[in-house]
Design a protein around this motif. Structure first.
Motif, PDB file in Angstrom:
ATOM      1  N   ARG A  39       0.833  -1.210   0.000  1.00 35.08           N
ATOM      2  CA  ARG A  39       0.000   0.000   0.000  1.00 35.08           C
ATOM      3  C   ARG A  39       0.864   1.257   0.000  1.00 35.08           C
ATOM      4  O   ARG A  39       1.963   1.267   0.557  1.00 35.08           O
ATOM      5  CB  ARG A  39      -0.932  -0.011   1.206  1.00 35.08           C
ATOM      6  N   ASP A  83      -0.431   7.187   0.873  1.00 37.75           N
ATOM      7  CA  ASP A  83      -1.683   7.938   0.744  1.00 37.75           C
ATOM      8  C   ASP A  83      -2.906   7.110   1.124  1.00 37.75           C
ATOM      9  O   ASP A  83      -3.976   7.670   1.343  1.00 37.75           O
ATOM     10  CB  ASP A  83      -1.855   8.434  -0.695  1.00 37.75           C
ATOM     11  N   GLN A  84      -2.764   5.809   1.176  1.00 37.21           N
ATOM     12  CA  GLN A  84      -3.899   4.944   1.475  1.00 37.21           C
ATOM     13  C   GLN A  84      -4.118   4.823   2.981  1.00 37.21           C
ATOM     14  O   GLN A  84      -3.206   5.021   3.781  1.00 37.21           O
ATOM     15  CB  GLN A  84      -3.688   3.557   0.867  1.00 37.21           C
ATOM     16  N   CYS A  85      -5.333   4.466   3.323  1.00 34.44           N
ATOM     17  CA  CYS A  85      -5.734   4.303   4.720  1.00 34.44           C
ATOM     18  C   CYS A  85      -4.923   3.188   5.393  1.00 34.44           C
ATOM     19  O   CYS A  85      -4.504   2.232   4.744  1.00 34.44           O
ATOM     20  CB  CYS A  85      -7.226   3.979   4.754  1.00 34.44           C
ATOM     21  N   SER A  86      -4.729   3.279   6.688  1.00 29.19           N
ATOM     22  CA  SER A  86      -3.973   2.279   7.446  1.00 29.19           C
ATOM     23  C   SER A  86      -4.845   1.171   8.016  1.00 29.19           C
ATOM     24  O   SER A  86      -4.417   0.434   8.894  1.00 29.19           O
ATOM     25  CB  SER A  86      -3.224   2.965   8.593  1.00 29.19           C
ATOM     26  N   PHE A  87      -6.069   1.059   7.527  1.00 25.93           N
ATOM     27  CA  PHE A  87      -6.981  -0.002   7.959  1.00 25.93           C
ATOM     28  C   PHE A  87      -7.327  -0.846   6.737  1.00 25.93           C
ATOM     29  O   PHE A  87      -7.674  -0.313   5.684  1.00 25.93           O
ATOM     30  CB  PHE A  87      -8.273   0.565   8.538  1.00 25.93           C
ATOM     31  N   LYS A 144      -9.827  -7.319  10.703  1.00 27.78           N
ATOM     32  CA  LYS A 144      -9.265  -6.091  10.154  1.00 27.78           C
ATOM     33  C   LYS A 144      -7.785  -6.002  10.513  1.00 27.78           C
ATOM     34  O   LYS A 144      -7.358  -6.505  11.547  1.00 27.78           O
ATOM     35  CB  LYS A 144      -9.966  -4.866  10.735  1.00 27.78           C
ATOM     36  N   ARG A 147       0.892   0.747  11.101  1.00 24.56           N
ATOM     37  CA  ARG A 147       1.599   2.028  11.044  1.00 24.56           C
ATOM     38  C   ARG A 147       3.039   1.748  10.671  1.00 24.56           C
ATOM     39  O   ARG A 147       3.596   0.722  11.070  1.00 24.56           O
ATOM     40  CB  ARG A 147       1.581   2.745  12.396  1.00 24.56           C
ATOM     41  N   GLU A 174     -10.888   0.771  15.300  1.00 26.89           N
ATOM     42  CA  GLU A 174      -9.633   0.885  14.564  1.00 26.89           C
ATOM     43  C   GLU A 174      -8.771   2.050  15.051  1.00 26.89           C
ATOM     44  O   GLU A 174      -7.555   1.924  15.168  1.00 26.89           O
ATOM     45  CB  GLU A 174      -9.877   1.069  13.057  1.00 26.89           C
ATOM     46  N   MET A 175      -9.417   3.181  15.334  1.00 29.34           N
ATOM     47  CA  MET A 175      -8.653   4.349  15.781  1.00 29.34           C
ATOM     48  C   MET A 175      -8.003   4.119  17.152  1.00 29.34           C
ATOM     49  O   MET A 175      -6.887   4.593  17.399  1.00 29.34           O
ATOM     50  CB  MET A 175      -9.546   5.590  15.833  1.00 29.34           C
ATOM     51  N   TYR A 218      -5.012   2.028  16.422  1.00 25.27           N
ATOM     52  CA  TYR A 218      -4.025   2.879  15.751  1.00 25.27           C
ATOM     53  C   TYR A 218      -3.257   3.702  16.781  1.00 25.27           C
ATOM     54  O   TYR A 218      -2.035   3.832  16.720  1.00 25.27           O
ATOM     55  CB  TYR A 218      -4.765   3.780  14.764  1.00 25.27           C
TER      56      TYR A 218
END
Length: 112
Positions: A42, A45-49, A56, A60, A77-78, A81
């Protein structure tokens, strides 16, 4: 609930793994290879999920290390993270600038 915790380098080598559910050794190897491939491919720029099979992935990147946590569908998820970031901050304080070598030789004995 957290299913597993991985730390891998940019070459895809697992430096630390911890499973919180029973997974057979041969299935761990396959799981880690697929998870690492998904996360390393990935862009920044792509999401970390990532939705992966029945759980899921939250990841990081810190310099040459990726921290990947596998969670079930109900976990926030947050929150995970932020947990990853707090974990790395603790390692930085303990080792005064954590590196891949620190993870390879010491973290598994100390933290998990």
């Amino acid at each position: 609930m957290i299913k597993f915790f991985l730390m891998v380098n940019k070459q895809g080598q697992t430096r630390l793994s911890r499973y919180y559910e029973h997974v057979e050794i041969n299935k761990r190897t396959i799981l880690e290879a697929e998870v690492i491939k998904n996360c390393l491919s990935r862009s920044k720029d792509q999401c970390s999920f990532i939705e992966y099979k029945d759980f899921k992935l939250v990841y990081r990147q810190y310099a040459a290390l990726f921290v990947v946590v596998g969670i079930d569908q109900t976990e926030n998820e947050m929150a995970v993270y932020e947990l990853i970031h707090n974990f790395v901050e603790v390692l930085d304080k303990y080792f005064s600038r954590v590196s891949e070598l620190d993870v390879s030789f010491s973290v598994s004995e100390i933290c998990l």
